[in-house]
Design a protein around this motif. Structure first.
Motif, PDB file in Angstrom:
ATOM      1  N   UNK A  28       0.842  -1.191   0.000  1.00  0.00           N
ATOM      2  CA  UNK A  28       0.000   0.000   0.000  1.00  0.00           C
ATOM      3  C   UNK A  28       0.880   1.245   0.000  1.00  0.00           C
ATOM      4  N   UNK A  29       0.841   2.032  -1.066  1.00  0.00           N
ATOM      5  CA  UNK A  29       1.685   3.227  -1.155  1.00  0.00           C
ATOM      6  C   UNK A  29       0.816   4.466  -1.060  1.00  0.00           C
ATOM      7  N   UNK A  30       1.440   5.595  -0.768  1.00  0.00           N
ATOM      8  CA  UNK A  30       0.633   6.814  -0.695  1.00  0.00           C
ATOM      9  C   UNK A  30       0.242   7.250  -2.107  1.00  0.00           C
ATOM     10  N   UNK A  31       0.994   6.850  -3.092  1.00  0.00           N
ATOM     11  CA  UNK A  31       0.574   7.104  -4.480  1.00  0.00           C
ATOM     12  C   UNK A  31      -0.736   6.368  -4.768  1.00  0.00           C
ATOM     13  N   UNK A  32      -0.858   5.141  -4.267  1.00  0.00           N
ATOM     14  CA  UNK A  32      -2.116   4.389  -4.426  1.00  0.00           C
ATOM     15  C   UNK A  32      -3.273   5.145  -3.796  1.00  0.00           C
ATOM     16  N   UNK A  33      -3.037   5.658  -2.585  1.00  0.00           N
ATOM     17  CA  UNK A  33      -4.086   6.388  -1.878  1.00  0.00           C
ATOM     18  C   UNK A  33      -4.502   7.610  -2.686  1.00  0.00           C
ATOM     19  N   UNK A  34      -3.515   8.353  -3.173  1.00  0.00           N
ATOM     20  CA  UNK A  34      -3.804   9.552  -3.966  1.00  0.00           C
ATOM     21  C   UNK A  34      -4.592   9.178  -5.217  1.00  0.00           C
TER      22      UNK A  34
ATOM     23  N   UNK B 229      -6.552   6.614  -5.662  1.00  0.00           N
ATOM     24  CA  UNK B 229      -7.920   6.240  -5.279  1.00  0.00           C
ATOM     25  C   UNK B 229      -8.782   7.484  -5.057  1.00  0.00           C
ATOM     26  N   UNK B 230      -8.158   8.567  -4.680  1.00  0.00           N
ATOM     27  CA  UNK B 230      -8.900   9.805  -4.409  1.00  0.00           C
ATOM     28  C   UNK B 230      -8.930  10.733  -5.619  1.00  0.00           C
ATOM     29  N   UNK B 231      -8.179  10.368  -6.666  1.00  0.00           N
ATOM     30  CA  UNK B 231      -8.122  11.228  -7.844  1.00  0.00           C
ATOM     31  C   UNK B 231      -7.353  12.517  -7.638  1.00  0.00           C
ATOM     32  N   UNK B 232      -6.349  12.468  -6.746  1.00  0.00           N
ATOM     33  CA  UNK B 232      -5.509  13.651  -6.522  1.00  0.00           C
ATOM     34  C   UNK B 232      -4.044  13.258  -6.659  1.00  0.00           C
ATOM     35  N   UNK B 233      -3.174  14.222  -6.598  1.00  0.00           N
ATOM     36  CA  UNK B 233      -1.743  13.893  -6.661  1.00  0.00           C
ATOM     37  C   UNK B 233      -1.271  13.541  -5.240  1.00  0.00           C
ATOM     38  N   UNK B 234      -0.194  12.776  -5.165  1.00  0.00           N
ATOM     39  CA  UNK B 234       0.229  12.341  -3.836  1.00  0.00           C
ATOM     40  C   UNK B 234       0.712  13.513  -2.989  1.00  0.00           C
ATOM     41  N   UNK B 235       1.116  14.604  -3.640  1.00  0.00           N
ATOM     42  CA  UNK B 235       1.500  15.801  -2.892  1.00  0.00           C
ATOM     43  C   UNK B 235       0.380  16.307  -1.996  1.00  0.00           C
ATOM     44  N   UNK B 236      -0.844  16.173  -2.474  1.00  0.00           N
ATOM     45  CA  UNK B 236      -2.006  16.645  -1.688  1.00  0.00           C
ATOM     46  C   UNK B 236      -2.176  15.848  -0.409  1.00  0.00           C
ATOM     47  N   UNK B 237      -1.870  14.578  -0.489  1.00  0.00           N
ATOM     48  CA  UNK B 237      -1.990  13.752   0.713  1.00  0.00           C
ATOM     49  C   UNK B 237      -1.010  14.248   1.766  1.00  0.00           C
ATOM     50  N   UNK B 238       0.172  14.650   1.316  1.00  0.00           N
ATOM     51  CA  UNK B 238       1.202  15.113   2.257  1.00  0.00           C
ATOM     52  C   UNK B 238       0.838  16.452   2.884  1.00  0.00           C
ATOM     53  N   UNK B 239      -0.141  17.137   2.327  1.00  0.00           N
ATOM     54  CA  UNK B 239      -0.626  18.374   2.941  1.00  0.00           C
ATOM     55  C   UNK B 239      -1.382  18.064   4.240  1.00  0.00           C
ATOM     56  N   UNK B 240      -1.987  16.847   4.301  1.00  0.00           N
ATOM     57  CA  UNK B 240      -2.793  16.482   5.481  1.00  0.00           C
ATOM     58  C   UNK B 240      -2.040  15.590   6.465  1.00  0.00           C
ATOM     59  N   UNK B 241      -1.073  14.818   5.956  1.00  0.00           N
ATOM     60  CA  UNK B 241      -0.283  13.937   6.830  1.00  0.00           C
ATOM     61  C   UNK B 241       1.183  14.128   6.483  1.00  0.00           C
ATOM     62  N   UNK B 242       1.956  14.490   7.499  1.00  0.00           N
ATOM     63  CA  UNK B 242       3.362  14.830   7.240  1.00  0.00           C
ATOM     64  C   UNK B 242       4.135  13.692   6.595  1.00  0.00           C
ATOM     65  N   UNK B 243       3.859  12.462   7.021  1.00  0.00           N
ATOM     66  CA  UNK B 243       4.602  11.332   6.472  1.00  0.00           C
ATOM     67  C   UNK B 243       3.657  10.154   6.255  1.00  0.00           C
ATOM     68  N   UNK B 244       4.141   9.181   5.537  1.00  0.00           N
ATOM     69  CA  UNK B 244       3.385   7.948   5.356  1.00  0.00           C
ATOM     70  C   UNK B 244       3.158   7.281   6.708  1.00  0.00           C
ATOM     71  N   UNK B 245       4.171   7.325   7.568  1.00  0.00           N
ATOM     72  CA  UNK B 245       4.060   6.718   8.898  1.00  0.00           C
ATOM     73  C   UNK B 245       2.925   7.358   9.688  1.00  0.00           C
ATOM     74  N   UNK B 246       2.795   8.706   9.586  1.00  0.00           N
ATOM     75  CA  UNK B 246       1.741   9.412  10.312  1.00  0.00           C
ATOM     76  C   UNK B 246       0.367   8.987   9.796  1.00  0.00           C
ATOM     77  N   UNK B 247       0.272   8.806   8.492  1.00  0.00           N
ATOM     78  CA  UNK B 247      -0.987   8.361   7.888  1.00  0.00           C
ATOM     79  C   UNK B 247      -1.365   6.976   8.411  1.00  0.00           C
ATOM     80  N   UNK B 248      -0.397   6.073   8.405  1.00  0.00           N
ATOM     81  CA  UNK B 248      -0.656   4.715   8.894  1.00  0.00           C
ATOM     82  C   UNK B 248      -1.016   4.734  10.371  1.00  0.00           C
ATOM     83  N   UNK B 249      -0.358   5.602  11.107  1.00  0.00           N
ATOM     84  CA  UNK B 249      -0.645   5.694  12.532  1.00  0.00           C
ATOM     85  C   UNK B 249      -2.085   6.131  12.752  1.00  0.00           C
ATOM     86  N   UNK B 250      -2.533   7.111  11.971  1.00  0.00           N
ATOM     87  CA  UNK B 250      -3.900   7.622  12.119  1.00  0.00           C
ATOM     88  C   UNK B 250      -4.909   6.514  11.792  1.00  0.00           C
TER      89      UNK B 250
END
Lengths: 195, 195
Positions: free
Chosen positions: A29-35, A37-58
DNA sequence: CAGCTGACAGATTTCAATATTTGTCAGCTG
DNA sequence: CAGCTGACAAATATTGAAATCTGTCAGCTG
């Protein structure tokens, strides 16, 4: 699944991440996959979660909190006698874990990986569950059902002593025949010890 | 270390295998290494152990048996009162594991890998330990110290409830401050439950 | 101008070629 | 001839080059 054009919220990202984890597993599972799935660029995901680890933690926290909430209802049912409530609570915890592990082993394995990499979040979750147990035992001590000098210590002891029936590292053994009896035997022994 | 020219026995192979495991770790220990340590060809090792897995299994059994034997002495000390004996036995099990994990973490990790791949041997070891516990509890039931309908079931429950203090999957937490108190709290609760 | 994009550097993962190891066995040796 | 050797095929592990991913940020867009 179609990328809605609603504003991108932490909530939507978490939901998408859960879905990606379910589909691809924790390793792929990559953050590119998440982006995607949402139809956005992966940069946008990093606007809400500082790191992949933080996203997984949440995501991990969300998952654990859902279990906590269900158990909190049982712990709060102050009508029932504390001993029955304690038994119900422990049984509910065991059942919840056993079903999660049995119904969808792959998803359970995914969350086991997540909990392994997020010790701090798991620690808070355990503190939460122990606090619920402490409340039950304190009420039992108040009503004379239990006789314990330190309810918080007793709660920790009960939680730890039942680890075999809620700790993921024992998940393999939850399908074995006879676990139900083993669970009852341990709980009976502990309840007798509390009286 | 020099290859003695004594006859090659299963015993010597096991000793050499332990040494190789200690040196190289579980992932890199090969049967060629074992043969080299003994000054023989690897074909000779296969004369005594059908497979590498069988060799590792034998080493695992040896290691677990050493612990069983030490505890058996405590279990057999029939002079002492059963409750004290039960406490001693559980404390000795905890101490043995804690020291193994603390004194040489790498070696402990090696044996954790070995036990993970040899479930059957571990099962026998647990059956052995549970039988020792059963003996203590049965005597306690005979002398009136304990009041249990089924000593074997009680022994299993006690063993499982103390898993946090002997199961390798909790080894990380054995160095935390306060584990000693946690251990005492759980054992006190269980002993009260047995009375 | 708040929020998103996409190109980028460095870190990590993948994959296929290469090397090692496992397990067998015909034959050597004392 | 009992026990050991070492060459061998198949399975497994290692390696390093190529591909992908993570995290940043200057600039675009509505």
């Amino acid at each position: 699944m179609a990328p809605t054009s609603e504003t991108l919220t932490a909530e939507r990202i978490l939901a998408a991440t859960e879905e990606v984890l379910r589909r691809h597993g924790p390793a792929k599972a990559t953050v590119v996959d998440v982006a995607r799935a949402l139809g956005v660029s992966h940069g946008s995901v990093y606007r809400h979660f500082r790191t992949k680890a933080a996203l997984r933690e949440a995501v991990t926290k969300r998952w654990l909190d859902r279990t906590s909430q269900k158990l909190a209802e049982i712990a709060a049912a102050s009508g029932r006698d504390p001993e029955a409530r304690l038994r119900d609570w422990l049984a509910a915890l065991f059942e919840a874990k056993r079903h999660k592990a049995g119904d969808d082993p792959e998803l359970f394995a995914t969350y086991t990986v997540l909990t392994d990499e997020n010790g701090a979040v798991v620690g808070e979750h355990i503190a939460d569950l122990t606090a619920q147990l402490t409340r039950i035992i304190t009420q039992g001590a108040g009503s004379g059902t239990f006789s314990v000098p330190d309810p918080a210590a007793a709660a920790r002891a009960v939680f730890q002593a039942t680890g075999r029936f809620h700790d993921p590292c024992y998940a393999r053994e939850w399908t074995l025949p006879g676990v139900g009896e083993e669970f009852t035997a341990v709980v009976d022994l502990l309840v007798r010890g509390l009286r």
